[in-house]
Structure formats: C-alpha cells, structure tokens
Scaffold this motif. Structure first.
Motif, mmCIF file in Angstrom:
data_model
loop_
_atom_site.group_PDB
_atom_site.id
_atom_site.type_symbol
_atom_site.label_atom_id
_atom_site.label_comp_id
_atom_site.label_asym_id
_atom_site.label_seq_id
_atom_site.Cartn_x
_atom_site.Cartn_y
_atom_site.Cartn_z
ATOM 1 N N PRO A 96 -0.079 21.862 -0.263
ATOM 2 C CA PRO A 96 0.774 21.212 0.744
ATOM 3 C C PRO A 96 -0.049 20.282 1.621
ATOM 4 O O PRO A 96 -1.226 20.544 1.882
ATOM 5 C CB PRO A 96 1.350 22.387 1.540
ATOM 6 C CG PRO A 96 0.447 23.539 1.260
ATOM 7 C CD PRO A 96 -0.104 23.327 -0.107
ATOM 8 N N PRO A 97 0.555 19.196 2.080
ATOM 9 C CA PRO A 97 -0.187 18.235 2.907
ATOM 10 C C PRO A 97 -0.401 18.764 4.325
ATOM 11 O O PRO A 97 0.249 19.724 4.760
ATOM 12 C CB PRO A 97 0.734 17.011 2.918
ATOM 13 C CG PRO A 97 2.115 17.575 2.713
ATOM 14 C CD PRO A 97 1.938 18.763 1.825
ATOM 15 N N GLY A 98 -1.334 18.146 5.042
ATOM 16 C CA GLY A 98 -1.519 18.450 6.451
ATOM 17 C C GLY A 98 -2.387 19.654 6.743
ATOM 18 O O GLY A 98 -2.474 20.084 7.895
ATOM 19 N N ARG A 99 -3.034 20.212 5.718
ATOM 20 C CA ARG A 99 -3.873 21.389 5.931
ATOM 21 C C ARG A 99 -5.280 20.973 6.363
ATOM 22 O O ARG A 99 -5.781 19.909 6.007
ATOM 23 C CB ARG A 99 -3.963 22.243 4.662
ATOM 24 C CG ARG A 99 -2.649 22.908 4.301
ATOM 25 C CD ARG A 99 -2.624 23.387 2.859
ATOM 26 N NE ARG A 99 -3.597 24.456 2.596
ATOM 27 C CZ ARG A 99 -4.633 24.322 1.773
ATOM 28 N NH1 ARG A 99 -4.880 23.143 1.173
ATOM 29 N NH2 ARG A 99 -5.455 25.337 1.558
ATOM 30 N N ILE A 100 -5.920 21.871 7.157
ATOM 31 C CA ILE A 100 -7.282 21.637 7.622
ATOM 32 C C ILE A 100 -8.114 22.891 7.342
ATOM 33 O O ILE A 100 -7.595 23.878 6.792
ATOM 34 C CB ILE A 100 -7.318 21.299 9.131
ATOM 35 C CG1 ILE A 100 -6.664 22.432 9.944
ATOM 36 C CG2 ILE A 100 -6.635 19.962 9.403
ATOM 37 C CD1 ILE A 100 -6.724 22.223 11.466
ATOM 38 N N GLY A 101 -9.378 22.857 7.736
ATOM 39 C CA GLY A 101 -10.224 24.012 7.490
ATOM 40 C C GLY A 101 -9.686 25.290 8.091
ATOM 41 O O GLY A 101 -9.851 26.377 7.527
ATOM 42 N N GLY A 102 -9.039 25.196 9.247
ATOM 43 C CA GLY A 102 -8.458 26.382 9.875
ATOM 44 C C GLY A 102 -7.426 27.063 9.004
ATOM 45 O O GLY A 102 -7.267 28.286 9.068
ATOM 46 N N ASP A 103 -6.730 26.267 8.169
ATOM 47 C CA ASP A 103 -5.749 26.872 7.262
ATOM 48 C C ASP A 103 -6.424 27.781 6.248
ATOM 49 O O ASP A 103 -5.846 28.805 5.846
ATOM 50 C CB ASP A 103 -4.964 25.776 6.538
ATOM 51 C CG ASP A 103 -3.985 25.072 7.452
ATOM 52 O OD1 ASP A 103 -2.839 25.542 7.580
ATOM 53 O OD2 ASP A 103 -4.379 24.069 8.071
ATOM 54 N N LEU A 104 -7.625 27.422 5.828
ATOM 55 C CA LEU A 104 -8.340 28.277 4.885
ATOM 56 C C LEU A 104 -8.665 29.633 5.521
ATOM 57 O O LEU A 104 -8.684 30.660 4.838
ATOM 58 C CB LEU A 104 -9.624 27.595 4.421
ATOM 59 C CG LEU A 104 -9.444 26.263 3.680
ATOM 60 C CD1 LEU A 104 -10.797 25.604 3.454
ATOM 61 C CD2 LEU A 104 -8.710 26.487 2.357
ATOM 62 N N VAL A 105 -8.900 29.633 6.827
ATOM 63 C CA VAL A 105 -9.159 30.885 7.536
ATOM 64 C C VAL A 105 -7.921 31.769 7.513
ATOM 65 O O VAL A 105 -7.975 32.941 7.106
ATOM 66 C CB VAL A 105 -9.597 30.623 8.988
ATOM 67 C CG1 VAL A 105 -9.721 31.933 9.760
ATOM 68 C CG2 VAL A 105 -10.908 29.855 9.023
ATOM 69 N N VAL A 106 -6.791 31.241 7.962
ATOM 70 C CA VAL A 106 -5.595 32.080 8.073
ATOM 71 C C VAL A 106 -5.042 32.430 6.699
ATOM 72 O O VAL A 106 -4.497 33.524 6.500
ATOM 73 C CB VAL A 106 -4.521 31.417 8.967
ATOM 74 C CG1 VAL A 106 -5.038 31.208 10.382
ATOM 75 C CG2 VAL A 106 -4.039 30.105 8.383
ATOM 76 N N GLU A 107 -5.187 31.530 5.715
ATOM 77 C CA GLU A 107 -4.739 31.852 4.353
ATOM 78 C C GLU A 107 -5.571 32.996 3.773
ATOM 79 O O GLU A 107 -5.038 33.890 3.097
ATOM 80 C CB GLU A 107 -4.846 30.614 3.457
ATOM 81 C CG GLU A 107 -3.825 29.540 3.780
ATOM 82 C CD GLU A 107 -4.162 28.194 3.134
ATOM 83 O OE1 GLU A 107 -3.456 27.217 3.420
ATOM 84 O OE2 GLU A 107 -5.136 28.131 2.344
ATOM 85 N N THR A 108 -6.875 32.976 4.037
ATOM 86 C CA THR A 108 -7.732 34.055 3.539
ATOM 87 C C THR A 108 -7.362 35.375 4.191
ATOM 88 O O THR A 108 -7.265 36.409 3.508
ATOM 89 C CB THR A 108 -9.212 33.737 3.803
ATOM 90 O OG1 THR A 108 -9.551 32.490 3.198
ATOM 91 C CG2 THR A 108 -10.114 34.827 3.239
ATOM 92 N N LEU A 109 -7.154 35.365 5.504
ATOM 93 C CA LEU A 109 -6.764 36.588 6.197
ATOM 94 C C LEU A 109 -5.453 37.139 5.644
ATOM 95 O O LEU A 109 -5.326 38.341 5.394
ATOM 96 C CB LEU A 109 -6.638 36.334 7.696
ATOM 97 C CG LEU A 109 -7.942 36.038 8.438
ATOM 98 C CD1 LEU A 109 -7.657 35.640 9.887
ATOM 99 C CD2 LEU A 109 -8.881 37.241 8.398
ATOM 100 N N ALA A 110 -4.471 36.258 5.451
ATOM 101 C CA ALA A 110 -3.190 36.708 4.904
ATOM 102 C C ALA A 110 -3.365 37.247 3.486
ATOM 103 O O ALA A 110 -2.766 38.267 3.115
ATOM 104 C CB ALA A 110 -2.182 35.557 4.922
#
Length: 561
Positions: A23-37
């Motif tokens: 999905p568009p608009g993702r940043i490095g912070g998304d990798l953090v929360v995606e990993t946690l989830a």
C-alpha cells in the motif's frame, strides 16, 4: 535427505501479489507497527517525541491500540504490569534522549522482576550517530550505553530492512526465560523515510525453552525423596513461568512446607496445610528454613529481601532452580539447576519419590502461631485492620499493585493474594511511583476486571499525572492513597537510626479535590469505613481514588538477632 530447516514455505500467488504491491504512503514506522502486529501484539504503551513521530504516525494506519501515559517512566510501569498479567512482551514506544532516559527506573524494575517489556526508542538521524557532530536535540553520545546495564538485550537498527528482524529478536529475548525488558533503537530518518518494502506479516520469534539438565534433576529428586525435613522457597520465577500448579503438586508429594518470597506472592495457596505463607522478615521463619536438611529454592536468587537481609544461613543441602544464570549460587552454595521453573518442576514431578510426613502440617501451624504471637505483642491493630479491610474489599480474582509504602511492606508478609499473578509490587528494584501506573497497565490488559493500586502520599505524587490517563481510557482502577504526611517508611528508618528524620515531610494536595479535578471520583475514608468505601469504588465503573489519612507503623524486624 531433507532436513526440517531446509523446508521453505512457498508463497501463494495472492501473497506474491500483495508483497509486490504494498500500500502507498508507508514509512519506516509502519515496519515497526507491522512487525509488532505480526508478532501478536495488540496494545502498545508510550508517548510521542520529536524523533519518534514516525512510529506514532504509523499507529494511525494500524489496528494496534495505543495507551498513552503522561510520563515515560509511568508508561514503562504500565507496560511492565501488562507483560506480567498477559505473559506477552509489552511494547513501549519512546523518544530519544530525555524521553528514553526517563524510562530507566521502570526498566530496572522490569529487569528485577523479569517482566517482558519491549522498549523501542527513536534515535537522532543516522548522520548524527557517533557523538555530537551535529548537535541534534536530545542527542546522547551513546544512547544504548545508558541501557545496556539495565535491560536484558540491546538491538540497534540502522536501515529499514533491519527493523523486522531486530524487533523479532528482541521479542524472542524478552520472552525467553528469564523474561525481561529489551531495548531497540531506530534513527529518526529511518522511521520517517518512505518504504517500498512489503508489509511485514508473521516474523518468527518463538522463545527458546530453558530445559534442565536431566542428571541434575535426577540428583535433586534423589535428595528430596530421602530428605527428613525438606522445605521449599518459591520465588517470582514460579509465577512468571505459570508453574504454581506444579509447585503445589510437588510440595504435596514431598510433604514439604513452602514459603513464598515477596516476588513469589501467590505461587502457593496461602491457607494450604503446608503453607508457611510469606513471613520472610521473621526470625522464626528463618530458623525453620535453616533447619531444613534439603531446601529447594525455585525461581529466586535469595537476594536481600528473600534471605531476611542476608542473615539466612542454610545448614542443609540447597537445591536452586533459577533461570537467570547470574543468580545461580550467587548467594549460597547449591546444586544449581539453570532452568525455567516450570520445566524443572515438571522434571522433578516425573522423577521424585513420594514421601509422607504427618508432622509437616503441625510444624507449619506451630510456626505461624509463633509469628502471629510476635506480631500481636507489638500492638499494631490499626495496621492489621487496614490490611484486612483491603483484603475483604478486593474481589478474589482482582489484581493489586503496591507502591513502596508501609502498607505494602505489611502486604509482602501478611497479605493473602488468593491466587498466582494477582499481587505485584515494586520490590524488585524498589523505586517509588509503581503502583498506580502499573495498575493502569493491568486494567488495559483486562478492562473487565477491577484493579487496585496502593500508594503512600509520597509515592502518589510520582504518579498524579496518570489520573488523566485513567480518565481518558476509563480504566477500572481504584487507587488507595494512604496519606501519612510524607515518606513514612523513611521517616521511621531515620528516626530509628538517627533519633530524628530529615527531608521526609511533604506538603501535599487535597487528593480528593485533585482527583475530582481530573473527573475521577474521590472519597476520604477512615480505617473503620475503608472496607465499605473501597468495595464501593471497586464495583463502580471507571477509575476512582480513596484517600486514607493514617500514620501506619512497621512491625519490628527480627533479622538482627
């Protein structure tokens, strides 16, 4: 020949398509929360700061629930309690420098109590790493150096592709026995930069089992089976590993009396015929344990509080089961078994021979009677009445969280927790301000169950800001504040040592009016009305404050002679 580790799951066409079209608009912070989830987290604690905004922006695109406290240290205490109650690693999101450093006392408590907290902090941009060249706000010459001596492991990230593996490794570390806090740091620019990496799905972070060596448990089983006067000390490791059922089965098979440490409260049923309860600051108890010819210590390092201030000198053979290698035989020579308490107790259950000792319950009753007579002789009726009122008012399955205050010191020895993993205090590291924010974390873990926090007025002042958190999330926490006009236990210590106290008296707010200014109901109570007022508060929805003006005294210590 095909080995299991050679097998690789082939992605489906749908998975391939999703990976190739993130999905568009993702940043490095998304990798953090995606990993946690992906690791199974559902709730994160913490508060934003300039360098950490990438993580918090990503929460907006995530299903993770954020519980935001007002002070980083309190957020750490809340995460600590969440980890203790759920057995999951509790994510704690922090910003660089002052924000990160403010969490240190909470992380020290988590380390001492083996609570699984996953702290994820931002860092200055990668260009500024290495010390002072750019003068970034919040910059430290070596931020991780401030945490290495406190947390279980440190994990540094310098590129976006490192984020999932670093967080997964930290998660695994936090949940491998002994549980504990871990530290991950990620630079601001890595968190903010757009990413084209695929969405993180299900990283593997299965904790490793800490299995006992069979030759050691065989010797331990032999010693216990043939002991004349076996006894057991059960520490926090029994609670953390959910091994209270196995402990009870082993004690009954051996007819061995059991005392729980203050960190192991609830590891053994309080009113069991073999229960010595938790009167560790009592010479009668110390003498009883010293007289054991075989003493099994499970999940305790026999530190200061668990050894009656290091006056405990066992005369028999000691068997110590401990997951923290550094604590194994650190205070007393023993047959040291480096293992998770649950797995070691299971091994003993499978190998120990049953022994019968009809005198054991009688010896337990005699000891508890002598302890009771000693306390009764000190004319401490108010203190005992207050603690009994708290116990009657608190539902049996409700957890309680105790700050470092005189009533908590009484509770360590005299409070029946009515179950494992229900009573928690800051006795691991001993910092003030633990009770209320920790209770908020427990309420976040299970908002259907009322939670009790207990503080003195000195400790309460550390946590007042979190009344806003309690109200914002409508958390069912009743906060009992025992107001004695200052740092009561320090006043008592100093008076005993020096004849008078210094720097212990405090100007306090009107706690009831202050609570109500946050929209939290408050009531001023007395020792006589405490039970009714507490019970009413605990059965009312949302947060509440109960203030008890009272000067309590400690029972006289007996570790000196």
């Amino acid at each position: 020949m095909t080995h299991d580790h050679d097998l690789v799951l082939r992605p489906t066409e749908a998975q391939i398509s999703t990976a190739l079209n993130p999905p568009p608009g993702r940043i490095g912070g998304d990798l953090v929360v995606e990993t946690l989830a992906g690791l199974g987290a559902t709730t994160v604690f913490g508060l934003p700061g300039q360098h950490a905004l990438g993580m918090f922006d990503a929460l907006r695109r995530s299903a993770l629930r954020h519980v935001g406290l007002r002070v980083e240290n309190n957020a750490g205490f809340a995460a600590d309690a969440y980890g203790r109650m759920t057995g999951e690693a509790a994510p704690l999101l922090l910003s660089t420098g002052p924000g990160a450093l403010t969490s240190l006392a909470a992380l020290q408590e988590a380390a001492a109590a083996s609570a699984p907290v996953l702290a994820i902090s931002s860092q200055v941009p990668t260009a500024g790493l290495g010390g002072g060249r750019h003068g970034y706000l919040h910059e430290l010459p070596d931020q991780t150096a401030s945490f290495r001596g406190v947390v279980k492991s440190v994990h540094t990230v310098r590129t976006q592709s490192q984020i999932p593996s670093a967080i997964a490794a930290a998660w695994k570390s936090a949940l491998t026995a002994p549980h504990g806090p871990v530290w991950v740091e990620i630079p601001q620019d890595v968190l903010l930069a757009p990413t084209t990496l695929p969405v993180v799905t299900a990283p593997d972070a299965t904790p490793e089992d800490l299995v006992p060596r069979p030759e050691l448990t065989a010797v331990a089983a032999h010693l216990l089976s043939r002991a004349e006067r076996p006894a057991i000390i059960a520490g926090g490791g029994v609670v953390r590993s959910d091994a209270s059922g196995k402990l009870k089965a082993l004690a009954e098979r051996l007819d061995a009396p059991v005392v729980t440490t203050f960190g192991g409260k609830g590891a053994f049923p309080w009113n069991h015929p073999l229960s010595l309860q938790s009167w560790l600051e009592d010479r009668h108890t110390t003498d009883f344990l010293e007289d054991a010819d075989v003493l099994l210590v499970v999940g305790s390092g026999l530190g200061e509080l668990s050894s009656n201030y290091h006056t405990f000198k066992p005369r028999g053979r000691v068997i110590q089961i401990e997951a923290d290698l550094g604590k194994l035989e650190s205070n007393h020579p023993a047959l040291g078994i480096h293992a998770d308490a649950r797995l070691a107790l299971q091994a003993l259950l499978e190998t120990v021979e049953e022994r019968t000792d009809e005198s054991a319950p009688e010896r337990v009753r005699d000891l508890l009677s002598r302890v009771s007579q000693r306390i009764a002789a000190q004319e401490l009726t108010l203190e005992q009445d207050v603690l009994a009122a708290v116990r009657r008012a608190l539902p049996a399955d409700s957890p309680s969280f105790w700050d470092m205050t005189i009533l908590a010191y009484w509770a360590w020895s005299a409070f029946d927790p009515r179950g494992a993993n229900t009573m928690h205090s800051a006795q691991g590291a001993g910092g003030l301000g633990y009770g209320f924010p920790a209770a908020l974390g427990a309420a976040a873990a299970d908002p259907t169950c009322p939670v009790l926090a207990v503080s003195g007025d000195g400790g309460a002042l550390y946590s007042i800001a979190e009344l806003a958190t309690a109200r914002q999330y409508d958390l069912p926490v009743t906060w009992l504040i025992v107001d004695d006009g200052g740092y009561g236990i320090l006043r008592e210590y100093m008076t005993d040592a020096f004849g008078q106290a210094t720097a212990t008296e405090l100007t306090r707010p009107d706690y009831v009016a202050l609570a109500e200014s946050f929209g939290v109901p408050g009531v001023r109570t007395t020792a006589e009305s405490l039970e009714a007022d507490l019970a009413k508060a605990l059965t009312s929805p949302g947060p509440s404050v109960v203030v008890l003006p009272a000067v309590l005294r400690m029972f006289a210590p007996t570790h000196l002679g």
